[in-house]
Each structure stands twice: as structure tokens, then as C-alpha cells.
Design a protein around this motif. Structure first.
Motif, PDB file in Angstrom:
ATOM      1  N   GLU A 541       0.825  -1.203   0.000  1.00  0.00           N
ATOM      2  CA  GLU A 541       0.000   0.000   0.000  1.00  0.00           C
ATOM      3  C   GLU A 541       0.861   1.255   0.000  1.00  0.00           C
ATOM      4  OE1 GLU A 541      -3.839  -1.799   2.444  1.00  0.00           O
ATOM      5  OE2 GLU A 541      -2.481  -0.390   3.440  1.00  0.00           O
ATOM      6  N   VAL A 542       0.263   2.325  -0.518  1.00  0.00           N
ATOM      7  CA  VAL A 542       0.869   3.652  -0.479  1.00  0.00           C
ATOM      8  C   VAL A 542      -0.092   4.569   0.263  1.00  0.00           C
ATOM      9  CG1 VAL A 542       1.260   5.684  -1.921  1.00  0.00           C
ATOM     10  CG2 VAL A 542       2.430   3.574  -2.448  1.00  0.00           C
ATOM     11  N   PHE A 543       0.450   5.408   1.141  1.00  0.00           N
ATOM     12  CA  PHE A 543      -0.343   6.353   1.922  1.00  0.00           C
ATOM     13  C   PHE A 543      -0.040   7.767   1.436  1.00  0.00           C
ATOM     14  CE2 PHE A 543       0.226   2.556   4.352  1.00  0.00           C
ATOM     15  CZ  PHE A 543      -0.979   2.365   5.024  1.00  0.00           C
ATOM     16  N   ILE A 544      -1.071   8.552   1.253  1.00  0.00           N
ATOM     17  CA  ILE A 544      -0.895   9.925   0.774  1.00  0.00           C
ATOM     18  C   ILE A 544      -1.539  10.893   1.764  1.00  0.00           C
ATOM     19  CG2 ILE A 544      -0.823   9.236  -1.653  1.00  0.00           C
ATOM     20  CD1 ILE A 544      -3.734  10.342  -1.861  1.00  0.00           C
ATOM     21  N   GLY A 545      -0.946  12.078   1.862  1.00  0.00           N
ATOM     22  CA  GLY A 545      -1.485  13.113   2.729  1.00  0.00           C
ATOM     23  C   GLY A 545      -1.702  14.398   1.960  1.00  0.00           C
ATOM     24  N   THR A 546      -2.905  14.954   2.073  1.00  0.00           N
ATOM     25  CA  THR A 546      -3.220  16.259   1.504  1.00  0.00           C
ATOM     26  C   THR A 546      -3.629  17.180   2.648  1.00  0.00           C
ATOM     27  OG1 THR A 546      -5.604  15.934   1.153  1.00  0.00           O
ATOM     28  CG2 THR A 546      -4.108  15.026  -0.508  1.00  0.00           C
ATOM     29  N   ASP A 547      -3.986  18.389   2.328  1.00  0.00           N
ATOM     30  CA  ASP A 547      -4.399  19.312   3.384  1.00  0.00           C
ATOM     31  C   ASP A 547      -5.717  18.915   4.032  1.00  0.00           C
ATOM     32  OD1 ASP A 547      -2.168  20.880   3.220  1.00  0.00           O
ATOM     33  OD2 ASP A 547      -3.063  22.383   1.892  1.00  0.00           O
ATOM     34  N   PHE A 548      -6.484  18.009   3.365  1.00  0.00           N
ATOM     35  CA  PHE A 548      -7.806  17.669   3.894  1.00  0.00           C
ATOM     36  C   PHE A 548      -7.976  16.201   4.272  1.00  0.00           C
ATOM     37  CE2 PHE A 548      -8.387  21.525   1.479  1.00  0.00           C
ATOM     38  CZ  PHE A 548      -9.235  22.273   2.266  1.00  0.00           C
ATOM     39  N   SER A 549      -7.084  15.323   3.845  1.00  0.00           N
ATOM     40  CA  SER A 549      -7.305  13.911   4.145  1.00  0.00           C
ATOM     41  C   SER A 549      -6.013  13.117   4.056  1.00  0.00           C
ATOM     42  CB  SER A 549      -8.340  13.313   3.182  1.00  0.00           C
ATOM     43  OG  SER A 549      -7.847  13.313   1.847  1.00  0.00           O
ATOM     44  N   VAL A 550      -6.082  11.914   4.643  1.00  0.00           N
ATOM     45  CA  VAL A 550      -5.030  10.899   4.486  1.00  0.00           C
ATOM     46  C   VAL A 550      -5.708   9.651   3.952  1.00  0.00           C
ATOM     47  CG1 VAL A 550      -3.339   9.439   5.672  1.00  0.00           C
ATOM     48  CG2 VAL A 550      -3.633  11.838   6.360  1.00  0.00           C
ATOM     49  N   ARG A 551      -5.192   9.107   2.863  1.00  0.00           N
ATOM     50  CA  ARG A 551      -5.807   7.947   2.220  1.00  0.00           C
ATOM     51  C   ARG A 551      -4.749   6.908   1.887  1.00  0.00           C
ATOM     52  NH1 ARG A 551     -11.034   8.969   0.496  1.00  0.00           N
ATOM     53  NH2 ARG A 551     -11.695  11.141   0.752  1.00  0.00           N
ATOM     54  N   ARG A 552      -5.221   5.705   1.591  1.00  0.00           N
ATOM     55  CA  ARG A 552      -4.304   4.638   1.197  1.00  0.00           C
ATOM     56  C   ARG A 552      -4.764   4.005  -0.104  1.00  0.00           C
ATOM     57  NH1 ARG A 552      -5.143  -0.229   5.633  1.00  0.00           N
ATOM     58  NH2 ARG A 552      -7.402  -0.153   5.824  1.00  0.00           N
ATOM     59  N   ILE A 553      -3.789   3.489  -0.845  1.00  0.00           N
ATOM     60  CA  ILE A 553      -4.033   2.892  -2.156  1.00  0.00           C
ATOM     61  C   ILE A 553      -3.323   1.549  -2.207  1.00  0.00           C
ATOM     62  CG2 ILE A 553      -3.888   3.232  -4.649  1.00  0.00           C
ATOM     63  CD1 ILE A 553      -3.247   6.215  -4.010  1.00  0.00           C
ATOM     64  N   ARG A 554      -4.015   0.533  -2.661  1.00  0.00           N
ATOM     65  CA  ARG A 554      -3.386  -0.775  -2.890  1.00  0.00           C
ATOM     66  C   ARG A 554      -2.665  -0.709  -4.239  1.00  0.00           C
ATOM     67  NH1 ARG A 554      -5.432  -5.279  -0.639  1.00  0.00           N
ATOM     68  NH2 ARG A 554      -5.629  -3.927   1.179  1.00  0.00           N
ATOM     69  N   VAL A 555      -1.336  -0.872  -4.225  1.00  0.00           N
ATOM     70  CA  VAL A 555      -0.538  -0.633  -5.432  1.00  0.00           C
ATOM     71  C   VAL A 555      -0.015  -1.915  -6.068  1.00  0.00           C
ATOM     72  CG1 VAL A 555       0.129   1.727  -4.884  1.00  0.00           C
ATOM     73  CG2 VAL A 555       1.460  -0.173  -3.949  1.00  0.00           C
ATOM     74  N   ILE A 556      -0.312  -3.067  -5.484  1.00  0.00           N
ATOM     75  CA  ILE A 556       0.023  -4.341  -6.142  1.00  0.00           C
ATOM     76  C   ILE A 556      -1.306  -4.947  -6.586  1.00  0.00           C
ATOM     77  CG2 ILE A 556       1.117  -6.597  -5.909  1.00  0.00           C
ATOM     78  CD1 ILE A 556       2.947  -5.466  -3.821  1.00  0.00           C
ATOM     79  N   ASN A 557      -1.664  -4.675  -7.821  1.00  0.00           N
ATOM     80  CA  ASN A 557      -2.960  -5.100  -8.355  1.00  0.00           C
ATOM     81  C   ASN A 557      -2.765  -5.587  -9.787  1.00  0.00           C
ATOM     82  OD1 ASN A 557      -2.361  -2.508  -9.334  1.00  0.00           O
ATOM     83  ND2 ASN A 557      -3.878  -1.545  -8.035  1.00  0.00           N
ATOM     84  N   CYS A 558      -2.222  -6.801  -9.889  1.00  0.00           N
ATOM     85  CA  CYS A 558      -1.774  -7.308 -11.190  1.00  0.00           C
ATOM     86  C   CYS A 558      -2.910  -7.614 -12.153  1.00  0.00           C
ATOM     87  CB  CYS A 558      -0.909  -8.556 -10.987  1.00  0.00           C
ATOM     88  SG  CYS A 558       0.603  -8.240 -10.039  1.00  0.00           S
TER      89      CYS A 558
END
Length: 846
Positions: A541-558
Motif C-alpha cells: 500500500e501507499v499512503f498519501i497526505g493532503t491538506d484535507f485527508s489521508v488515504r491509502r491505495i493498494r498498489v500491487i494489483n496485477c
């Protein structure tokens, strides 16, 4: 911190339950909406089953285009946007009433209501697909720094006045999290508001987090324009003050790290700007003093720090600054790498408690040419195997981004080269020709013994004349019309995989190999255009931060990759070169972990692939040339409509329609099994156009024998699934035609030979002549309004006649393809008796 996702979802569920209760009291049957919480990038399966499929059509509607039709009876709606259509599949055993909808690489645009219903409108199931944020707020919370502790399995998020601690687990919703408030000191807040806006400037923004020990974290906050450090006990969440001089401005960049010193253990280095004074600091072991200070703007001018690294006996700091070696009126931004030595404790008198080993050089990231394109503003930097990968943007003209790689030898070449100087104000900077001995800037174990001439030289000449040249003499990746802000390496793997975040809210997964960088995936995790300020990777997973939220993305999706070319450019994936049902074209791209767990490929050592037999079981970037730019390619599709059209005692004629060739030349492999059980494979080359129906005659057969025949296609990528087998028997003698049994297996009819063939032709002719006479008679007695109707009937009957004349044994699809160029005759106008008689005579002759 207000968790908006949690509150909104609770309100929605409460309102829905209340609505369902009222409708139920009124006697209405209501299908409850099932909430589905998922992570973006995953494959989501929404199940839907019915008791009986006889005469029933199952329909899926989704959230895009206001409840658009997604699928009906297993068929995906081809009118949907291409990106959406390619990510939808109907799976499950449809013969048993299972019509599950599979959404591959789920994105934020897939959020919403999904309804599964039967054709008459009765609702079977309804889902509300949700991708909950880890942290979210209506007002800006400035999530600009994150740290992942793999040992504790926690994500630390630095925000305005708050530190959020989130448990990392497989639980999608709700996640376990806690908040610790770090409010600005009241007196500092009151003083700050005299000259700055209360929000966001006069708050305490947590801009740095690092781990000091197993249960202790070091933090630094802006504290209403009076930067302050904190030491946090993770166990009981208590904290105290600490000396970490980070930037006072919440929007200035700051970097720090613990560097290992053989004599003194881990010591913290930090580079920051506080009230317009920029410095690189470090405690001096055995004293209460710090190494710090900048002698002049020649050392640093308005720097923005982006990264720092511990390399052997040196610490490297990367930043961008206003260039001093150019015309001051131009205010150019240059990217720099600076170096200090771990044993440096300053000079004895001159440069006391200041760096005697400080040197800096320009990082040259450019596309060479007659008019070079320069990327002068570094945004982020990462290191792997002593190679530094930086993301840069342009400062003039059209926005663009580039990733350049710099190895340690190229940095050393610049630092060990000539110095640059400006002999007087308003003169050009030139190369220094005379350098004192010992050479200034070198690492030494006794910096206090350096002569004043050496110290004065380094104080006046921190800038090197040569620039640091990139590997490959150009960027390894360039992106136009977008500015990349953050760069992260996928940890714990030998391959080089980047994640790059942009100022428009996109995340790119990039694979670098042999000087080339391939974009394997693009993610759009936000509904609106927001700058991603921080980016961290953990496991898959990758976690991202913006001024309004923190989210995660599943990045191994073959399984999102439908083509082998895309699949092998993702080092987490491999293309399964098999034809079993579980490896159809839409799910042949599997994770390397799945391939290993299921023993689909042998390995030599830890990662090297080896061929089994003569065909690769699995293709990856290691045994497939990903540098060749080719059209999309994959194994060919299964041939269609395999039929036996005629046979003799010793031969058998087969016909079929080829499927898509997968972007490469294909051949066909006919396999037949004799009554003795022996299997024969024959490779057949296609005719001039492999889009046309293919014909091949099997010879050397035995009279009155039954053969099981099936067919597949093959190209250099792989092999298609086989067709369903057909059962065919040769004749005693003569020519026979194919027919179908009730069970669908094809056999050849021998019970009449040529006589049956002639009789069949006679019956067809008599039937069509009778149809012609009947239609003609009715045609002569109809009004003008009805003549068009009979014209169509006549044309249809004539077309059927032509098809039967052409080939009585071909299925309708093939007949249509063969006769698509033929023009049907038109019915002659009323009163042209001679023409009618001529047409009838021609029919009789036929």
C-alpha cells in the motif's frame, strides 16, 4: 480532528434504517443496502445469485452516469467509458445463477450505489461501495508529514495542532486511531497574531517526526512562529520539550536524520530555516554546543530542504535555493547537494562551531540538445544503493517534471574538482586557479588543527565549479504538463520501483530498468484536484497526505493488466502462460507471490527465472524484453465455430473462424485422438488473411473410424484455450456431409451417401421455388403499401437459397461472413411478365 467519513456514514446508515422501517410498516418490500468498505486499487467482488436462470436476465447498474447499465446476463455494456468497461467482469457459475460483478483496480470514481436486479425490475441485492479515508476533515488540517513505523505497525501523521496515530492492519473500516493534541503556547500565539493570520500561520504544525528509541518519538512543531521540539513517549502518550530547531514557518521545508557515528552512536543532523536564518545543525559530542551557522549567502540563500542521507563518513543534504552565481535580477532557482563530515567539530578560532567541511555543487538535471531543457527545482530525493534519484520541475515555461539519477562518483567528481569564486561584486563567477594545502573541504579527524588560510578559503569558496552530471546524461523519466511533488521508493525489493505524487492529486507507479522508466499504473485517489504533500509506502500500500485527508491505495494489483506488455512492466507481476480455465485472458497477470505460492514457476536462487521444458510457464520483466515498443500483445483468442464440412473414407475437411491473434502472427494446432487413444497434433499455417474462415483437410485417416477433434491457436506469447471437441467419423466410401446430434456433438451422416446429398438439394430447390411462387402470387394482389413487405420476404428467401447453395454445412455466422459481399436480387415490377418467367426459368435450371 473530526472524522467526517465516520460521522457521515453513521448518519447515512441511521437514515436508511429509519426509511426501511417506515416502508416495511406500509407493506413494501425493501432490499437493504449493504455497505462495502474497500481500499482503492483492490479488486472488489459484489455477489449476486438467483434461484433459476430460465427465462431470466440479470442486470447490474452502477454509480457512474447516474445509475448506468453496467452488465446484463453476463455481458458488459460496451457503451460505458473504455476505462470503466475494461475494469468490469461478470464472474461466477452463471448456469447455477451466480452473476457476480467484479470491479478491478477500484477507483474513487467507482464509489456509490450498485444494484443487481432481474429483468422485470425486482431488486436482488444493493451495495454502497465506499473507500473510507483514514483521516478527513472539512477544514484544512494540513497533513504534511507522515512516518510509518513497521515494527509498531503504526502510521504517524503530523497535522496542525495534532498528531494522529493510526493502526496499520487489514481492517478497512473502521480503523483504530488516536489523536494527541499539540496546541501552540498561549503567549506565542498571542504574539504571533499581532503580525500574522491566526490560521494557519499562528498554529502548531507538526512538520517532523522520527523515532529515537523503541518507545520514544522526536517531533518538531512550528508553535505559532516559535519552533519547538517534543519528545513523545508512545506507551503513555506523554511528551516533554526537546531541542529540535525546525522551521518556524509552516510552509518551509525541513529535513533531519539520525546519522551513525562510530564513536558517538546516532546523532541527529537537521537543516532548517528559522526567521530567515538557514543552517545545518548537529550537536557537538561531549559539549552542549552545536555545529551550525552560515557564513554568508554564498553558503545558502533562501533554501528549501528536501532530503538528507547518511553515507559512510559524510552526510549529504539536498535543497533548492536562489542562485548566487547568476544575475541577481533574474532570481534563478538552482538545485544543490551539500556535504558535511561527521568528524567535523569546527575550527579553532575561525569557523569555530561552524562547518570546515561544507561544500555544495549544482545538480544538473536536463534534456540535452541545441536548446537544453533544464529542470532546476528539486522537489524530493530518495536513495538506493548509493544512487540518488531526485524529482525536479521546470521553473519557466510549460510545467514539466523529470526524475534524474546521480551516483556517488559523479557527486564526488564535482566536490573534488575546482572551486568557483566571484572576485568582486558585479563580476562573473569564475574557476579558482590557486587552492591552499591541504585541500579545503576534505574530511579530517582533527578539524581544529586546520590553518586559518584553509578555513578562510572554505568560508569564501563553498561552491564548486563543476556541476553534478546525471547518469545516462539525461533524465530517466520526463512528464509534461504536470508537476511531481513527492517521490518514494518501494522498499524491500531488488528492483527499482518509484511512486510519484503530483500537484493535481495523481499517483504514478514507475518501474526503472536498464536506463528506462515505465509507467505501470496511474491512480486518482481524490475527487478534487489537491496537492499531495506527503507520500509513504508500506507493504502493498501507499499512503498519501493532503491538506484535507489521508488515504491509502493498494498498489500491487496485477489483474488490472489485460496485456502481457503491461503485465511484465510491473515487477510485482508475472504473466501465467497457461490455458486452463482459471487462467483466462482477463486474469493471467498474477502477483509474483501468487506464482510462488502455487509453484507455477521454478526459480534459481531467489529471483532468477528458468524455463521449464521449451515454453516459459511465466513471463516477467526478467525473461521478456520490455524495452521493445510493440503493439499491445497477448496470447491469441480461442478459434470459433470448429466444424467438419465433409469427409471421405480417408480424409476429413475442417473449417473454423480464427480469433484475435494477440498482436502477433498465429498458427493453429489441430489435435485429434483415434479410437486406440493415440493423440496427433498438426500445426497449420493460416491462409493469406487469418481473418477469413480457415479450411484444412486431414488426410491419412482410416475408414469408418471415429475421431475426437479440437483446435487451439498459438503465437510467440502463448497458446489459446482449446475449442470444445467434436466427434467425427470417416465414411465407408464416397463423400458425406456433416450434421449435428441433439447433444451438440458433430458427427458425419453416412446413411445415404451421394443419394442423400442429391435428395437434400432437390428438397431445398423445391422449397424455395414454392416460396417464390406463393410470394409472387400474393404480391400481384396486394396494395402498394404492402408491396414492400413482400419484397423483403422475397429477398430473405433468396438469400437463404444462396447460402444453402454456397455451403449447406456452415453455421449462420460463417455464412453471413462468406456472403456479405453478395447483392440480393430485387423483385421485378408489376407487368414485366417476361422477366418473371426468365427468373423462374433460371431457378428451374439451377
Amino acid at each position: 480532528m473530526v472524522n467526517m467519513n465516520l460521522n457521515c456514514l453513521k448518519k447515512f446508515r441511521a437514515m436508511w434504517k429509519l426509511t426501511v422501517s417506515y416502508l416495511s410498516l406500509l407493506g413494501y418490500s425493501v432490499c437493504s443496502i449493504i455497505p462495502r468498505y474497500e481500499i482503492q486499487g483492490t479488486s472488489v467482488v459484489l455477489d449476486c445469485s438467483i434461484a433459476s436462470t430460465e427465462g431470466t436476465s440479470v442486470v447490474w447498474n452502477g454509480p457512474q452516469q447516474d445509475g448506468a447499465l453496467y452488465a446484463e446476463s453476463g455481458n458488459i455494456n460496451t457503451e460505458l467509458p473504455e476505462d470503466l468497461e475494461n475494469r468490469l467482469f461478470v464472474t461466477g457459475d452463471q448456469s447455477k445463477g451466480n452473476f457476480d460483478l467484479r470491479v478491478v483496480n477500484a477507483q474513487i470514481s467507482d464509489e456509490g450505489l450498485y444494484n443487481c436486479s432481474v429483468q422485470n425490475g425486482d431488486l436482488i441485492k444493493s451495495y454502497n461501495l465506499i473507500f473510507p479515508a483514514l483521516v478527513t476533515s472539512t477544514d484544512a488540517s494540513y497533513n504534511r508529514y507522515m512516518l510509518i513505523d513497521s515494527e509498531l505497525q503504526k502510521l504517524f501523521v503530523g497535522q496542525m495542532n495534532t498528531l494522529s496515530i493510526i493502526e496499520l492492519s487489514d481492517v478497512v473500516y473502521p480503523v483504530n486511531s488516536s489523536n494527541i493534541d499539540f496546541l501552540p503556547e498561549a503567549d506565542k500565539l498571542n504574539y504571533c497574531t499581532l503580525s500574522h493570520p491566526r490560521t494557519p500561520y499562528c498554529q502548531n504544525h507538526i512538520r517532523f517526526i522520527t523515532k529515537k528509541s523503541a518507545d520514544t518519538m522526536i517531533l518538531c512543531g512550528t508553535n505559532a512562529n516559535s519552533a519547538k521540539g517534543f519528545e513523545l513517549n508512545i506507551t503513555d502518550t506523554t511528551f516533554s520539550s526537546s531541542v529540535v530547531p525546525c522551521s518556524n514557518d509552516p510552509f518551509d521545508n525541513f529535513t533531519a536524520l539520525y546519522a551513525n557515528s562510530p564513536a558517538n552512536g546516532n546523532i541527529m543532523y537537521y537543516a532548517s530555516t528559522s526567521h530567515s536564518e538557514s543552517t545545518i545543525q548537529r550537536p557537538i559530542p561531549g559539549t552542549t554546543d552545536y555545529m551550525k551557522g552560515v557564513i554568508s549567502e554564498k553558503w545558502m540563500k533562501d533554501p528549501q530542504f528536501v532530503g538528507s542521507f547518511d553515507v559512510d563518513d559524510r552526510v549529504f543534504i539536498f535543497f533548492r535555493e536562489t542562485a548566487v552565481e547568476t544575475d541577481p535580477a533574474e532570481k534563478k532557482i538552482y538545485s544543490r547537494v551539500a556535504k558535511v563530515c561527521k568528524h567535523d567539530i569546527g575550527g579553532n578560532s575561525l569557523l569555530r562551531n561552524k562547518w570546515t567541511s561544507y561544500q555544495k555543487a549544482r545538480l544538473d538535471c536536463l534534456i540535452p540538445g541545441d536548446i537544453p531543457v533544464r529542470f532546476d527545482s528539486i522537489q524530493d530525493i530518495v536513495m538506493k544503493d548509493k544512487v540518488f534519484y531526485g524529482v525536479f520541475i521546470t521553473t519557466t515555461g510549460t510545467p514539466a517534471s523529470a526524475i534524474c539519477a546521480f551516483n556517488l562518483s559523479s557527486i564526488d567528481a564535482a566536490l573534488e574538482g575546482s572551486f568557483k569564486e566571484q572576485t568582486s561584486a558585479n563580476t562573473f563567477w569564475t574557476e579558482v586557479t590557486t587552492v591552499p594545502t591541504p585541500r579545503p573541504g576534505q574530511c579530517t579527524n582533527d578539524s581544529m588543527s586546520l590553518s586559518e588560510s584553509v578555513l578562510q578559503f572554505i568560508a569564501d569558496h563553498p561552491l564548486m565549479h563543476k556541476t553534478v552530471q546525471p547518469m545516462y546524461e539525461k533524465p530517466i523519466f520526463v512528464m509534461d504538463d504536470e508537476e511531481l511533488q513527492e517521490l518514494e521508493l518501494h522498499s524491500n525489493m531488488t528492483e527499482i520501483v518509484f511512486y510519484a505524487a503530483s500537484n493535481t492529486g495523481k499517483v504514478y507507479k514507475l518501474f526503472f530498468k536498464n536506463g528506462n522508466t515505465y509507467t505501470t499504473s496511474t491512480y486518482e485517489p481524490l475527487r478534487s484536484l489537491e496537492v499531495i504533500w506527503t507520500l509513504k509506502q508500506h507493504d502493498d500500500e501507499v499512503f498519501i497526505g493532503t491538506d484535507f485527508s489521508v488515504r491509502r491505495i493498494r498498489v500491487i494489483n496485477c489483474e488490472k493488466h489485460k496485456w502481457i506488455d503491461e503485465c511484465v512492466k510491473d515487477p510485482h507481476c508475472g504473466w501465467v502462460n497457461r490455458t486452463e480455465n482459471e487462467y483466462q485472458w482477463y486474469n493471467r497477470c498474477r502477483t509474483i507471490e501468487y506464482i510462488n505460492d502455487n509453484n507455477l514457476q521454478r526459480f534459481v536462487g531467489k529471483s532468477r527465472l528458468r524455463t521449464i521444458g521449451t515454453v516459459n510457464d511465466v513471463y516477467t520483466h526478467e525473461n521478456y524484453d520490455i524495452s521493445i515498443i510493440t503493439p499491445k500483445s497477448c496470447p491469441p483468442e480461442k478459434p470459433q465455430f470448429l466444424r467438419a464440412t465433409q469427409t471421405t473414407a480417408y480424409t476429413l475437411e475442417l473449417r473454423w473462424i480464427p480469433g484475435f491473434d494477440g498482436g502477433h502472427d498465429q498458427t493453429f494446432v489441430i489435435q485429434y485422438i483415434t479410437k486406440t487413444g493415440s493423440c496427433v497434433n498438426i500445426t497449420v499455417n493460416p491462409t493469406d488473411s487469418d481473418d477469413d474462415p480457415q479450411i484444412y483437410e486431414l488426410s491419412g485417416l482410416q475408414p469408418s473410424n471415429v475421431y475426437e477433434v479440437k483446435l487451439c491457436s498459438k503465437n510467440k506469447i502463448g497458446t489459446s484455450p482449446h475449442t470444445d471437441p467434436i466427434m467425427v467419423s470417416t465414411s465407408h466410401s464416397g463423400l458425406t456431409l456433416a450434421s449435428l446430434k441433439d447433444d451438440g456433438h458433430q458427427v458425419l451422416d453416412h446413411s445415404g451417401g451421394k443419394a442423400l446429398l442429391i435428395l437434400l438439394f432437390v428438397l431445398v430447390i423445391v422449397t424455395n421455388v414454392g416460396t417464390f411462387v406463393f410470394v409472387r402470387k400474393k404480391y400481384l394482389h396486394t396494395t402498394k403499401d404492402d408491396q414492400e413487405k413482400y419484397q423483403k420476404e422475397y429477398t430473405k428467401s433468396t438469400q437463404i437459397f444462396q447460402i444453402r447453395q454456397t455451403d449447406m454445412t456452415l453455421p449462420n455466422d460463417i455464412r453471413t461472413k462468406i456472403n456479405r459481399s453478395k447483392v440480393s436480387p430485387t423483385l421485378p415490377p408489376i407487368g414485366t411478365k417476361s422477366t418473371i418467367q426468365t427468373s423462374q426459368q433460371e431457378v428451374d435450371e439451377e
